[in-house]
Scaffold this motif. Structure first.
Motif, mmCIF file in Angstrom:
data_model
loop_
_atom_site.group_PDB
_atom_site.id
_atom_site.type_symbol
_atom_site.label_atom_id
_atom_site.label_comp_id
_atom_site.label_asym_id
_atom_site.label_seq_id
_atom_site.Cartn_x
_atom_site.Cartn_y
_atom_site.Cartn_z
ATOM 1 N N LEU A 1 0.864 -1.175 0.000
ATOM 2 C CA LEU A 1 0.000 0.000 0.000
ATOM 3 C C LEU A 1 0.903 1.229 0.000
ATOM 4 C CD1 LEU A 1 -2.816 1.288 0.290
ATOM 5 C CD2 LEU A 1 -2.583 1.022 2.764
ATOM 6 N N LEU A 2 1.016 1.872 -1.160
ATOM 7 C CA LEU A 2 1.934 3.001 -1.284
ATOM 8 C C LEU A 2 1.427 4.228 -0.541
ATOM 9 C CD1 LEU A 2 2.927 2.737 -5.051
ATOM 10 C CD2 LEU A 2 4.062 1.763 -3.061
ATOM 11 N N ILE A 3 0.132 4.461 -0.630
ATOM 12 C CA ILE A 3 -0.447 5.595 0.085
ATOM 13 C C ILE A 3 -1.948 5.388 0.206
ATOM 14 C CG2 ILE A 3 -0.823 7.009 -1.983
ATOM 15 C CD1 ILE A 3 -0.019 9.465 -0.290
ATOM 16 N N SER A 4 -2.494 5.795 1.328
ATOM 17 C CA SER A 4 -3.938 5.767 1.554
ATOM 18 C C SER A 4 -4.282 6.999 2.366
ATOM 19 C CB SER A 4 -4.350 4.501 2.309
ATOM 20 O OG SER A 4 -5.737 4.505 2.576
ATOM 21 N N GLY A 5 -5.183 7.811 1.845
ATOM 22 C CA GLY A 5 -5.515 9.039 2.548
ATOM 23 C C GLY A 5 -6.782 9.673 2.018
ATOM 24 N N ASP A 6 -7.055 10.882 2.489
ATOM 25 C CA ASP A 6 -8.267 11.603 2.111
ATOM 26 C C ASP A 6 -7.930 12.726 1.142
ATOM 27 O OD1 ASP A 6 -9.700 10.028 3.898
ATOM 28 O OD2 ASP A 6 -9.333 11.409 5.567
ATOM 29 N N PHE A 7 -8.672 12.758 0.031
ATOM 30 C CA PHE A 7 -8.558 13.866 -0.914
ATOM 31 C C PHE A 7 -9.300 15.056 -0.321
ATOM 32 C CE2 PHE A 7 -10.570 16.054 -4.642
ATOM 33 C CZ PHE A 7 -9.415 16.669 -5.097
ATOM 34 N N LYS A 8 -8.573 16.122 -0.069
ATOM 35 C CA LYS A 8 -9.144 17.298 0.595
ATOM 36 C C LYS A 8 -9.280 18.423 -0.412
ATOM 37 C CE LYS A 8 -10.224 19.710 4.378
ATOM 38 N NZ LYS A 8 -11.324 19.372 5.286
ATOM 39 N N LYS A 9 -10.508 18.812 -0.700
ATOM 40 C CA LYS A 9 -10.688 19.883 -1.673
ATOM 41 C C LYS A 9 -10.486 21.243 -1.011
ATOM 42 C CE LYS A 9 -15.751 20.335 -1.360
ATOM 43 N NZ LYS A 9 -17.005 20.238 -2.150
ATOM 44 N N PRO A 10 -10.149 22.272 -1.801
ATOM 45 C CA PRO A 10 -9.974 23.620 -1.250
ATOM 46 C C PRO A 10 -11.230 24.083 -0.517
ATOM 47 C CG PRO A 10 -9.153 23.513 -3.497
ATOM 48 C CD PRO A 10 -9.853 22.216 -3.235
ATOM 49 N N SER A 11 -11.046 24.867 0.530
ATOM 50 C CA SER A 11 -12.172 25.267 1.375
ATOM 51 C C SER A 11 -13.214 26.087 0.629
ATOM 52 C CB SER A 11 -11.654 26.061 2.577
ATOM 53 O OG SER A 11 -10.951 27.218 2.140
ATOM 54 N N LYS A 12 -12.794 26.806 -0.405
ATOM 55 C CA LYS A 12 -13.736 27.648 -1.147
ATOM 56 C C LYS A 12 -14.479 26.886 -2.239
ATOM 57 C CE LYS A 12 -11.107 31.913 -0.382
ATOM 58 N NZ LYS A 12 -10.392 33.045 -1.038
ATOM 59 N N SER A 13 -14.079 25.673 -2.504
ATOM 60 C CA SER A 13 -14.708 24.908 -3.582
ATOM 61 C C SER A 13 -16.080 24.388 -3.159
ATOM 62 C CB SER A 13 -13.822 23.728 -3.983
ATOM 63 O OG SER A 13 -14.494 22.900 -4.906
ATOM 64 N N ARG A 14 -17.042 24.545 -4.052
ATOM 65 C CA ARG A 14 -18.381 23.986 -3.865
ATOM 66 C C ARG A 14 -18.744 23.079 -5.039
ATOM 67 N NH1 ARG A 14 -16.988 25.754 0.109
ATOM 68 N NH2 ARG A 14 -17.989 27.226 1.545
ATOM 69 N N GLY A 15 -17.761 22.771 -5.850
ATOM 70 C CA GLY A 15 -18.009 22.012 -7.067
ATOM 71 C C GLY A 15 -18.192 20.523 -6.828
ATOM 72 N N SER A 16 -18.725 19.858 -7.835
ATOM 73 C CA SER A 16 -18.917 18.408 -7.775
ATOM 74 C C SER A 16 -17.592 17.694 -8.003
ATOM 75 C CB SER A 16 -19.935 17.972 -8.831
ATOM 76 O OG SER A 16 -21.185 18.588 -8.609
ATOM 77 N N PHE A 17 -17.496 16.496 -7.448
ATOM 78 C CA PHE A 17 -16.269 15.706 -7.458
ATOM 79 C C PHE A 17 -16.362 14.638 -8.546
ATOM 80 C CE2 PHE A 17 -14.120 11.950 -5.253
ATOM 81 C CZ PHE A 17 -12.847 12.315 -5.661
ATOM 82 N N TYR A 18 -15.336 14.597 -9.428
ATOM 83 C CA TYR A 18 -15.317 13.619 -10.511
ATOM 84 C C TYR A 18 -13.982 12.878 -10.533
ATOM 85 C CZ TYR A 18 -19.684 15.240 -12.546
ATOM 86 O OH TYR A 18 -21.002 15.528 -12.751
ATOM 87 N N VAL A 19 -14.017 11.663 -11.090
ATOM 88 C CA VAL A 19 -12.837 10.803 -11.147
ATOM 89 C C VAL A 19 -12.687 10.244 -12.558
ATOM 90 C CG1 VAL A 19 -11.867 8.597 -10.355
ATOM 91 C CG2 VAL A 19 -12.937 10.146 -8.713
ATOM 92 N N PHE A 20 -11.449 10.186 -13.042
ATOM 93 C CA PHE A 20 -11.178 9.468 -14.287
ATOM 94 C C PHE A 20 -10.865 8.018 -13.939
ATOM 95 C CE2 PHE A 20 -8.456 7.615 -17.498
ATOM 96 C CZ PHE A 20 -9.130 7.927 -18.668
ATOM 97 N N GLU A 21 -11.667 7.102 -14.474
ATOM 98 C CA GLU A 21 -11.459 5.671 -14.262
ATOM 99 C C GLU A 21 -10.777 5.079 -15.490
ATOM 100 O OE1 GLU A 21 -14.092 1.615 -13.423
ATOM 101 O OE2 GLU A 21 -15.018 3.368 -14.343
#
Length: 418
Positions: free
Chosen positions: A113-133
């Protein structure tokens, strides 16, 4: 401990045994509570999950400017370390993990397991979250999807949508979540940068990215047995921020740089029979497609006509095509060339179906298990009964067998020359 350059800052917290990453410019903490770990199997076949918090004697040291190493020892004796480098050419980090077996006995290393953590968006962002699969070979889809969605679950009979190894380990798969092979990118609709995560190389293992909501894990599949004192080092991976429009192009550039590729020739443009006809091809269908490709050549400048799987039975490459292609594969290749295209053909020379003549006539040519039974080399369906009924169980030829070597040489010669 904190290390920082003009673009990115890494903070390691020894008490919590985790670290965070943030962009120096602007409001952009993009990874926090990050850890690393391993999944391993002891000599009794029992699987274990261990993270950095389970290690004793954890040390952190700066190896050189902008490079730190976190390492520790498990109570059973094995050692685990993670090397983290702040890249100077981009707002990101490079990761590589190492595992050493000092238990006094053999064990199996499953995943790092190279890394496991939480993706933290900027505090001012209200946008929707998308991922490239990124899909598994050609069997699963690739593209942008909502970050709260999940990868397709394999169908009942066919396990072709996802790499099976992605589903096997509790340490890896965030179920239900997104499984992205080799690389991925995370982005917000109102933020100009993407977070790209991916392998820089593929030498020792296979890197995968797992996302569930904003939880992210990056693993390197190992699947190796290690004797005492043996060590295994993961492939290098990278996490970096870059503009949305050019983020994947930048990732490809970094992979090419790692591989020391100076110039990559442009890929040939071609038509492949599989993606329209699947295995259901014959001489008539290929000639119809060839005529159409010729008519449309000005609009669609194809260079290659590739005959993919289905032209013959796996293993019987030299003669089982006669019913589907009565004028012969050599004749068809010449016809394709005459029309101004480069003929191509798909092969799996070391693999044979259980229904093939070569498997039935030469049982001594195949790789066998400890009981002397031939080994199925690829899992195609979820049901062994379905495999047996369809004759689709695939067996591997033993490349060390002298007769197999002669057969492979002759088969390749015929396919290429005749």
């Amino acid at each position: 401990m904190k290390i920082k350059n003009e673009q990115i800052e890494l903070i390691y917290r020894p008490e919590q045994k985790n670290f965070s990453l943030r962009s120096v410019v602007g409001d952009s903490i993009f990874f926090e509570k990050a850890i690393f770990g391993v999944m391993w199997e002891d000599e009794n076949g029992k699987k274990h999950e261990s993270q950095v918090s389970d290690l004793d004697e954890v040390t952190v040291k700066e190896l050189e400017s902008m490079v730190i190493e976190v390492s520790g020892k498990h109570h059973t004796g094995w050692e685990l370390s993670l090397r983290v480098e702040l890249r100077s050419d981009i707002a990101g980090i490079e990761l590589q993990s190492s595992f050493k077996n000092n238990t006094g006995r053999s064990l199996k290393l499953i995943d790092l397991l190279l890394i496991s953590g939480d993706f933290k968006k900027p505090s001012k962002s209200r946008g929707s979250f998308y991922v490239f699969e990124n899909g598994w070979q050609s069997w699963s889809p690739s593209g942008i999807k909502p970050g709260i969605s999940s990868s397709r679950i394999p169908r009942f009979l066919f396990l072709r949508d996802i790499n099976l190894g992605s589903l096997r380990y509790r340490l890896s798969w965030l179920k239900p979540g997104i499984v992205s092979e080799m690389f991925s990118k995370l982005e917000l609709t109102d933020y100009p940068l993407s977070l790209v995560i991916g392998a820089l190389e593929s030498r020792n293992g296979f890197t995968e990215v797992f996302i569930k909501n904003k939880k992210v894990r990056v693993t390197c599949q190992a699947e190796v047995s290690l004797d005492d004192s043996e060590q295994w080092v993961s492939d290098k991976a990278i996490l970096f921020l870059f503009s949305k429009e050019l983020s994947l192009e930048k990732y490809a550039e970094l992979v090419a740089l790692q591989a020391n590729l100076k110039k990559i020739p442009p890929p040939k443009k071609g038509w492949c029979s599989w993606y329209h006809h699947g295995p259901f091809i014959n001489q008539r269908k290929i000639l119809e497609e060839l005529n159409l490709a010729k008519e449309l050549k000005k609009k669609i400048p194809l260079e290659v006509i590739l005959i993919d799987g289905g032209w013959c039975r796996w293993g019987d490459w030299l003669d089982s095509w006669r019913e589907k292609f009565p004028l012969g594969m050599g004749w068809l290749a010449e016809k394709i060339s005459q029309e101004g295209f480069l003929p191509g053909i798909w092969l799996a020379p070391f693999t044979c179906q259980g229904s093939s003549t070569i498997f039935k006539c030469h049982p001594d040519w195949f790789i066998k298990d400890h009981r002397g039974k031939p080994i199925s080399v690829r899992k195609v369906t979820a049901s062994k009964l379905t495999e047996q009924l369809s004759g689709s169980i695939l067996y591997g030829l033993d490349p060390t067998h002298p007769a197999v070597k002669d057969y492979i040489k002759e088969m390749i010669r015929v396919v290429v020359k005749e």
